[in-house]
Design a protein around this motif. Structure first.
Motif, PDB file in Angstrom:
ATOM      1  N   ILE A  11       0.864  -1.182   0.000  1.00  0.00           N
ATOM      2  CA  ILE A  11       0.000   0.000   0.000  1.00  0.00           C
ATOM      3  C   ILE A  11       0.900   1.231   0.000  1.00  0.00           C
ATOM      4  CG2 ILE A  11      -1.703   1.337   1.316  1.00  0.00           C
ATOM      5  CD1 ILE A  11      -2.696  -1.326   2.487  1.00  0.00           C
ATOM      6  N   PRO A  12       0.791   2.106  -1.006  1.00  0.00           N
ATOM      7  CA  PRO A  12       1.612   3.316  -1.019  1.00  0.00           C
ATOM      8  C   PRO A  12       1.092   4.355  -0.037  1.00  0.00           C
ATOM      9  CG  PRO A  12       0.151   3.294  -2.920  1.00  0.00           C
ATOM     10  CD  PRO A  12      -0.055   1.986  -2.212  1.00  0.00           C
ATOM     11  N   MET A  13       2.033   5.155   0.505  1.00  0.00           N
ATOM     12  CA  MET A  13       1.680   6.217   1.447  1.00  0.00           C
ATOM     13  C   MET A  13       2.655   7.378   1.259  1.00  0.00           C
ATOM     14  SD  MET A  13       3.081   4.788   5.125  1.00  0.00           S
ATOM     15  CE  MET A  13       4.826   4.509   5.425  1.00  0.00           C
ATOM     16  N   HIS A  14       2.559   8.376   2.129  1.00  0.00           N
ATOM     17  CA  HIS A  14       3.425   9.561   2.123  1.00  0.00           C
ATOM     18  C   HIS A  14       3.294  10.310   0.796  1.00  0.00           C
ATOM     19  CE1 HIS A  14       6.848  12.215   2.831  1.00  0.00           C
ATOM     20  NE2 HIS A  14       6.918  11.766   4.080  1.00  0.00           N
ATOM     21  N   TYR A  15       2.088  10.677   0.465  1.00  0.00           N
ATOM     22  CA  TYR A  15       1.838  11.532  -0.696  1.00  0.00           C
ATOM     23  C   TYR A  15       0.519  12.261  -0.480  1.00  0.00           C
ATOM     24  CZ  TYR A  15      -1.430   7.884  -2.298  1.00  0.00           C
ATOM     25  OH  TYR A  15      -2.457   6.977  -2.389  1.00  0.00           O
ATOM     26  N   GLY A  16       0.371  13.371  -1.206  1.00  0.00           N
ATOM     27  CA  GLY A  16      -0.898  14.090  -1.178  1.00  0.00           C
ATOM     28  C   GLY A  16      -1.054  15.114  -0.077  1.00  0.00           C
ATOM     29  N   THR A  17      -0.062  15.228   0.824  1.00  0.00           N
ATOM     30  CA  THR A  17      -0.182  16.201   1.921  1.00  0.00           C
ATOM     31  C   THR A  17       0.963  17.208   1.900  1.00  0.00           C
ATOM     32  OG1 THR A  17      -1.296  14.570   3.311  1.00  0.00           O
ATOM     33  CG2 THR A  17      -0.378  16.480   4.423  1.00  0.00           C
ATOM     34  N   ILE A  18       2.184  16.726   2.045  1.00  0.00           N
ATOM     35  CA  ILE A  18       3.350  17.617   2.074  1.00  0.00           C
ATOM     36  C   ILE A  18       4.089  17.575   0.744  1.00  0.00           C
ATOM     37  CG2 ILE A  18       5.601  17.990   3.177  1.00  0.00           C
ATOM     38  CD1 ILE A  18       4.336  16.955   5.769  1.00  0.00           C
ATOM     39  N   VAL A  19       4.293  16.396   0.234  1.00  0.00           N
ATOM     40  CA  VAL A  19       5.005  16.208  -1.018  1.00  0.00           C
ATOM     41  C   VAL A  19       4.443  14.955  -1.678  1.00  0.00           C
ATOM     42  CG1 VAL A  19       6.843  14.830   0.018  1.00  0.00           C
ATOM     43  CG2 VAL A  19       7.329  16.150  -2.063  1.00  0.00           C
ATOM     44  N   GLY A  20       4.518  14.906  -3.008  1.00  0.00           N
ATOM     45  CA  GLY A  20       4.019  13.739  -3.727  1.00  0.00           C
ATOM     46  C   GLY A  20       2.543  13.836  -4.036  1.00  0.00           C
ATOM     47  N   SER A  21       2.105  12.979  -4.956  1.00  0.00           N
ATOM     48  CA  SER A  21       0.714  13.013  -5.405  1.00  0.00           C
ATOM     49  C   SER A  21       0.237  11.610  -5.756  1.00  0.00           C
ATOM     50  CB  SER A  21       0.584  13.917  -6.634  1.00  0.00           C
ATOM     51  OG  SER A  21       1.213  13.315  -7.759  1.00  0.00           O
ATOM     52  N   GLN A  22      -1.007  11.538  -6.133  1.00  0.00           N
ATOM     53  CA  GLN A  22      -1.605  10.280  -6.570  1.00  0.00           C
ATOM     54  C   GLN A  22      -0.813   9.663  -7.723  1.00  0.00           C
ATOM     55  OE1 GLN A  22      -4.447   8.912  -5.249  1.00  0.00           O
ATOM     56  NE2 GLN A  22      -4.924   7.326  -6.754  1.00  0.00           N
ATOM     57  N   ARG A  23      -0.201  10.507  -8.517  1.00  0.00           N
ATOM     58  CA  ARG A  23       0.592   9.991  -9.643  1.00  0.00           C
ATOM     59  C   ARG A  23       1.737   9.111  -9.167  1.00  0.00           C
ATOM     60  NH1 ARG A  23      -0.351  15.246 -11.280  1.00  0.00           N
ATOM     61  NH2 ARG A  23       1.717  15.922 -10.587  1.00  0.00           N
TER      62      ARG A  23
END
Length: 227
Positions: free
Chosen positions: A192-204
């Motif tokens: 399961i991917p995590m650490h995206y969409g809040t501070i850095v990183g995106s759904q991509r």
């Protein structure tokens, strides 16, 4: 939300997860930017390291019940939580193992190899800082939460991982490509991917990770509001 062998895993955004056992035990990991007070308070709260998006006292208070929550965390985080009323705090360093109400918790090294802070010219997460990820065994299901780390060699030591929660955003943690390498090291049944969409990183980043992983199933979770 993902349900695996009776264990429910909900992503609350960024690196925050709620894990619920079939017997009703509730685990939160790295609560950050929670939208409301938790309906289900934590039996066990895991905090991987002292950075603000992992050790958030405001958010920790939203999941803690003073009479029942045991916190497992590093010394730096334990020091930062002084004054927060909980049942117990267990301080761990990499490779320590503790048991909380029948839930086995193993602290795993979490650090950067090549993610350098341009201001200090040091890693964002130095190895000698003692930051951790966790392997949690709930109802026989082994779940690895990587914390903030790169694909470090110690991951090869992990065994029988059912579900791996892996960062994919890059900058401070693994990129999506490096998270694919981590899958090859950890060999989980599900990632399961995590650490995206809040501070850095995106759904991509999550989608790129999923498109490249061949060794296991990848589930991209939507953040839940009901917790």
């Amino acid at each position: 939300m993902l349900e695996y062998k009776g264990v429910r895993i909900a992503w609350l955004g960024h690196d925050t997860f709620k894990i619920s056992s079939s017997s009703g035990a509730v685990i939160y990991i790295d609560p950050y930017k929670l939208r409301k007070e938790a309906r289900d308070r934590a039996d066990l709260l895991l905090i991987s390291h002292e950075h603000f998006d992992h050790l958030s006292i405001e958010d920790a208070r939203k999941v803690i019940a003073a009479d029942k929550t045991t916190v497992v965390t590093t010394k730096s985080c334990a020091d930062g939580m002084r004054g927060v009323k909980v049942k117990e705090v267990k301080v761990v360093k990499p490779w320590d193992k503790v048991d909380v109400q029948g839930i086995a918790v193993e602290a795993v090294p979490a650090y950067n190899i090549n993610k350098i802070n341009p201001d200090t010219r040091k890693p964002f997460h130095p190895k000698d800082a003692g930051m951790v990820g966790f392997v949690v065994t709930v109802d026989g299901v082994r779940i690895y939460h990587a914390g903030d780390t790169d694909a470090v060699e110690e991951l090869r030591s992990l065994s029988n991982i059912d579900v791996a929660l892996l960062p994919v955003s890059g900058t401070y943690v693994m990129t999506a490509d490096e998270a694919v390498q981590a899958v090859g090291m950890v060999k989980p049944k599900i990632a399961i991917p995590m650490h995206y969409g809040t501070i850095v990183g995106s759904q991509r980043d999550a989608e790129r990770f999923k498109s490249m992983v061949k060794e296991c199933n990848v589930h991209i979770l939507k953040p839940v509001d009901d917790y």
